[in-house]
Design an enzyme around this catalytic site. Structure first.
Site, short mmCIF file in Angstrom:
data_model
loop_
_atom_site.label_atom_id
_atom_site.label_comp_id
_atom_site.label_asym_id
_atom_site.label_seq_id
_atom_site.Cartn_x
_atom_site.Cartn_y
_atom_site.Cartn_z
N CYS A 2 34.57 32.01 41.42
CA CYS A 2 34.35 31.40 42.71
C CYS A 2 35.59 30.64 43.14
O CYS A 2 36.20 29.92 42.36
CB CYS A 2 33.15 30.45 42.77
SG CYS A 2 31.62 31.25 42.34
N ARG A 31 39.28 35.15 42.81
CA ARG A 31 38.36 34.44 41.91
C ARG A 31 36.93 34.92 42.04
O ARG A 31 36.05 34.48 41.29
CB ARG A 31 38.40 32.94 42.21
CG ARG A 31 39.76 32.32 42.01
CD ARG A 31 39.72 30.86 42.37
NE ARG A 31 38.92 30.11 41.43
CZ ARG A 31 39.38 29.51 40.35
NH1 ARG A 31 40.66 29.55 40.08
NH2 ARG A 31 38.58 28.85 39.54
N TRP A 81 31.61 34.56 42.99
CA TRP A 81 31.36 35.49 41.90
C TRP A 81 29.95 35.14 41.41
O TRP A 81 29.71 34.07 40.89
CB TRP A 81 32.38 35.31 40.78
CG TRP A 81 32.27 36.35 39.70
CD1 TRP A 81 32.81 37.59 39.71
CD2 TRP A 81 31.58 36.21 38.45
NE1 TRP A 81 32.50 38.26 38.55
CE2 TRP A 81 31.75 37.44 37.76
CE3 TRP A 81 30.85 35.19 37.85
CZ2 TRP A 81 31.21 37.67 36.49
CZ3 TRP A 81 30.31 35.42 36.58
CH2 TRP A 81 30.49 36.65 35.92
N ASN A 107 31.30 25.90 42.39
CA ASN A 107 31.81 26.84 41.41
C ASN A 107 31.34 26.36 40.04
O ASN A 107 31.54 25.19 39.71
CB ASN A 107 33.36 26.85 41.47
CG ASN A 107 33.97 27.55 40.28
OD1 ASN A 107 33.38 28.45 39.70
ND2 ASN A 107 35.18 27.14 39.91
N GLY A 108 30.68 27.22 39.28
CA GLY A 108 30.20 26.82 37.95
C GLY A 108 28.73 27.16 37.79
O GLY A 108 28.19 27.98 38.56
N GLU A 490 45.38 46.79 24.95
CA GLU A 490 45.66 46.38 26.33
C GLU A 490 45.67 47.59 27.27
O GLU A 490 45.16 47.53 28.39
CB GLU A 490 46.99 45.62 26.38
CG GLU A 490 47.48 45.21 27.75
CD GLU A 490 46.57 44.23 28.50
OE1 GLU A 490 45.54 43.81 27.96
OE2 GLU A 490 46.90 43.91 29.65
N LYS A 494 43.16 47.79 30.47
CA LYS A 494 43.64 47.98 31.86
C LYS A 494 42.90 49.16 32.51
O LYS A 494 42.51 49.09 33.66
CB LYS A 494 45.15 48.25 31.90
CG LYS A 494 46.03 47.08 31.58
CD LYS A 494 46.14 46.04 32.69
CE LYS A 494 45.15 44.93 32.55
NZ LYS A 494 45.40 43.82 31.75
N GLU A 497 39.20 48.22 33.28
CA GLU A 497 39.11 47.25 34.37
C GLU A 497 39.37 47.87 35.73
O GLU A 497 38.71 47.56 36.71
CB GLU A 497 40.20 46.18 34.21
CG GLU A 497 39.92 45.09 33.26
CD GLU A 497 41.02 44.02 33.35
OE1 GLU A 497 42.17 44.33 33.03
OE2 GLU A 497 40.71 42.90 33.74
N HIS A 513 38.55 56.76 9.95
CA HIS A 513 37.35 56.09 9.44
C HIS A 513 36.18 56.19 10.42
O HIS A 513 35.20 55.48 10.26
CB HIS A 513 37.67 54.62 9.15
CG HIS A 513 38.70 54.45 8.07
ND1 HIS A 513 38.45 54.67 6.75
CD2 HIS A 513 40.01 54.13 8.16
CE1 HIS A 513 39.55 54.47 6.04
NE2 HIS A 513 40.52 54.14 6.87
N LYS A 616 39.07 36.62 38.47
CA LYS A 616 40.33 36.30 37.80
C LYS A 616 40.16 35.19 36.77
O LYS A 616 40.63 35.28 35.66
CB LYS A 616 41.34 35.88 38.86
CG LYS A 616 42.73 35.56 38.32
CD LYS A 616 43.44 36.82 37.94
CE LYS A 616 44.81 36.57 37.38
NZ LYS A 616 45.26 37.74 36.61
O1 M6R Z 1 43.08 33.13 32.44
P1 M6R Z 1 42.99 33.69 31.05
O2 M6R Z 1 44.30 34.22 30.55
O3 M6R Z 1 42.40 32.70 30.08
O4 M6R Z 1 42.00 34.90 31.15
C1 M6R Z 1 41.60 35.59 30.00
C2 M6R Z 1 40.95 36.90 30.34
O5 M6R Z 1 39.81 36.68 31.12
C3 M6R Z 1 41.90 37.81 31.11
O6 M6R Z 1 43.06 38.07 30.39
C4 M6R Z 1 41.20 39.16 31.42
O7 M6R Z 1 40.97 39.86 30.25
C5 M6R Z 1 42.04 39.95 32.41
N1 M6R Z 1 41.21 40.38 33.50
C6 M6R Z 1 42.68 41.13 31.82
O8 M6R Z 1 43.37 41.91 32.74
#
Ligand code: M6R
Length: 621
Positions: A2, A31, A81, A107-108, A490, A494, A497, A513, A616
């Site tokens: 949010c 956000r 969000w 927010n929260g 990673e 990516k 996501e 395995h 984010k």
């Molecule tokens: O703000 P942060 O680095 O603590 O966030 C951690 C994860 O939420 C963040 O890296 C998330 O995995 C990303 N969306 C990855 O692209």
């Protein structure tokens, strides 16, 4: 999660209220983008004017164009969000109370909202949404109706709230005031001339001012055109020093690229260079940015635990290889949300390193607090200046990646890896594990990395083409070994996501395995090949893994080092990256995988900056 914006400005230029808030919401939309809403207060109305719409901000903008609001002196805005209640118009913020006199955004998560709601409903109050937030508005209304000011009412009601919140409220009877409060969620104040701002993040108001101050836990803030008053939970006024944000509005814009993510991938050479710049003095000593962890304590720690989530945890995994190799200290990397629930063995001789781009990830905040309760010193590797983790840690090493707006992390990841290297070099120097000339050699190798990242970006057409041809794939596998393993993780994250394609990253040695059962003819497999100049056996072993999947019909795409003549014999296509010391190779190898995911998602027509279901900053547990 949010995004929250608040604005107040007096007199004729008060006409800015709606525009400032909508501009802030546009920059905070990363956000959360389930719905958006705005409430505006004008000097002569008995009720606030509100518009809110499910879906992205564009829907709200359309609504405002169709049903304009009169210019106001104060406004609050929210981009959501969803946690409690589906993403509908009714559940969008703001929520009104006191017959439309009060508007509130949040927010929260208010954990005791059910009890509060039951109490209010028993008094005859009718709820119009399924949110946890609405109860806070009615609580506020109850206080102001007894004569309390909005700020007094906010102080009173926050004592009753459990959980995490940033709340902003306006009251039609106080048209020159916005009131905010925070606990476990971020809120930053922007200081202007004859106007003041509130935001979840400085990007909310960076276009208007770079002078900011942070709110601490359980503080209430009241902004008017003339000033800002912060009070603690007992109502005592608190003095707070403002700081200057070290980047400007242009850093939070697309800079001619089609998407923020594309821009941020191109920012990576600079992000790494800036993170390195000026950090090591002429004696080879690393300077932490803020706070202090005594060197004697750092010299005596016998274990390091890195806590982080998502991409940041993969940066920690890369850092582990370097720190263990250079400093001979055992390093564990743990997902922050798992860490505190397993009763970890942490004490004053454990250095906890928290990595976070936003500095607001609730899981990581909670892990930091848990570690500190056990007496462990905490160093934060954080990108967002003044964020909660940066403030609560004992020392901070800022990654200087600049604002990262795209939800998928790219430049922050590279900057985080760089920061873990700096920390490793610092500890190696402090603990006498490396001679000064070895430290110097490592630093000059790191200095060469930004130009090499640039070369990877400049030669990315091949991987872009492959990505465009894969829009119909259902599963993609990624393999890596040693520092290539976090790169594989990673790469898979990516792709999940951004392109919503099932993707898995595996340690190449683990394949036999179990996961090899997934491989069918035609299955695309990306392999991060270790440098042949590293441990020879490692290169050979991963080549064997490539052979194993090829033997079962997989299509293999290999990320290899320039000059690796062997790679092409085992791949449908090889993407070469420049040579680098083995431990630094992730800074190069991950770039083609970021570009692959971006391009594939774009080929499928997806919004790469705001992928579905994500936000984010993950400010809930
Ligand atoms: O703000 P942060 O680095 O603590 O966030 C951690 C994860 O939420 C963040 O890296 C998330 O995995 C990303 N969306 C990855 O692209």
């Amino acid at each position: 999660m949010c995004g929250i914006v608040g604005y107040v400005g007096g007199g004729a230029p008060g006409a800015r209220a709606e525009g400032v808030v909508m501009g802030g919401l546009a920059r905070l939309e990363y956000r959360g983008y389930d719905s958006a809403g705005i409430a505006v207060v004008t000097a002569d109305d008995a009720a606030v004017a509100m518009r809110k719409k499910a879906g992205k901000l564009v829907n709200l903008a359309k609504e405002l164009a169709e049903r304009p609001i009169d210019h106001g002196t104060a406004a609050i805005g929210h981009t959501r969000w969803a946690t409690h209640g589906a993403p509908t118009d009714a559940n969008a913020h703001p929520h009104l109370a006191a017959g439309g006199r009060i508007a509130i955004i949040h927010n929260g998560i208010i954990e005791n909202f059910s009890a509060l709601r039951a109490e209010l409903e028993a008094e005859g109050i009718e709820f119009l949404s399924e949110t946890d937030t609405e109860a806070t508005g009615h609580l506020l209304a109850r206080e102001v109706e007894t004569g309390a000011s909005l700020a007094e009412a906010m102080r009173t009601i926050t004592r009753r709230l459990e959980g995490a919140f940033t709340l902003l409220a306006v009251d039609a009877r106080e048209p020159r005031t916005v009131v905010g409060a925070r606990r476990n969620s971020p809120l930053v104040v922007g200081l202007g001339e004859g106007e003041n701002f509130l935001g979840s993040d400085v990007v909310a108001f960076i276009e208007h001012t770079r002078t900011a101050l942070e709110l601490e836990q359980d503080e209430v803030v009241e902004i008017t055109p003339e000033g800002v008053t912060i009070t603690d939970r007992s109502g005592h006024v608190v003095e707070r020093e403002p700081y200057t944000v070290d980047w400007d509005a242009s850093a939070a814009q697309k800079g001619g690229f089609a998407t923020f993510m594309e821009k941020e991938i191109h920012d990576q050479p600079e992000a790494v260079a800036d993170t390195l710049r000026g950090r090591i003095d002429e004696h080879g000593k690393l300077h932490l940015d803020e706070g202090l962890v005594h060197e004697a304590l750092l010299a005596s720690v016998d274990k390091i635990i890195i806590v982080a989530c998502g991409t940041a945890s993969y940066a920690g995994l890369v850092g582990r290889y370097a720190i263990e190799h250079w400093c001979r200290i055992p390093v564990e990397v743990e997902l922050a949300h798992e860490f505190r629930y397993r009763d970890p063995v942490v004490n004053v001789r454990t250095l906890v390193v928290a990595i976070s781009q936003s500095g607001e990830t609730m899981d990581t905040i909670m892990a930091v607090r848990h570690a500190q309760r056990q007496g462990a010193p905490v160093i934060a590797i954080v990108n967002a200046q003044g964020s909660t983790i940066a403030r609560e840690a004992d020392a901070v090493l800022y990654t200087r990646a600049g604002p990262e707006i795209a939800v998928a992390s790219t430049k922050a990841f590279l900057a985080q890896i760089t920061a873990t290297f700096l920390l490793g070099i610092y500890l190696a120097e402090l603990r006498g594990n490396k001679f000064p000339d070895e430290i110097e050699a490592l630093l000059s190798q790191l200095d060469e990395i930004p130009a090499k990242i640039q070369r990877v970006i400049d030669t990315s057409e091949g991987i872009r083409e492959v990505a465009r041809s894969m829009a119909d794939e259902r599963t993609v596998l990624f393999l890596g070994r040693h520092v290539g393993f976090p790169v594989a993780l990673e790469g898979a994250l990516k792709l999940k996501e951004l392109a919503y394609i099932h993707a898995e990253g595996f340690a190449a040695g683990e394949l036999k395995h179990g996961p090899i059962a997934l491989v069918e003819p035609g299955q695309p497999v990306f392999i991060v090949l270790p440098s042949p100049r590293g441990r020879e056996s490692l290169h050979a072993k991963v080549i064997s893994n490539v052979q194993e999947v090829r033997a079962r019909g997989a299509r293999t795409f290999v990320i290899a080092e320039e000059g690796d003549t062997e790679a092409a014999n085992h791949a449908e296509q090889v993407f070469y990256v420049p040579n680098a010391p083995v431990l630094m190779t992730p800074l190069l190898q991950v770039v083609p995988l970021q570009i692959f995911a971006l391009e594939l998602a774009a080929a499928k027509g997806y919004d790469v900056d705001q992928p579905r279901n994500l936000a984010k900053s993950v400010t809930v547990e």
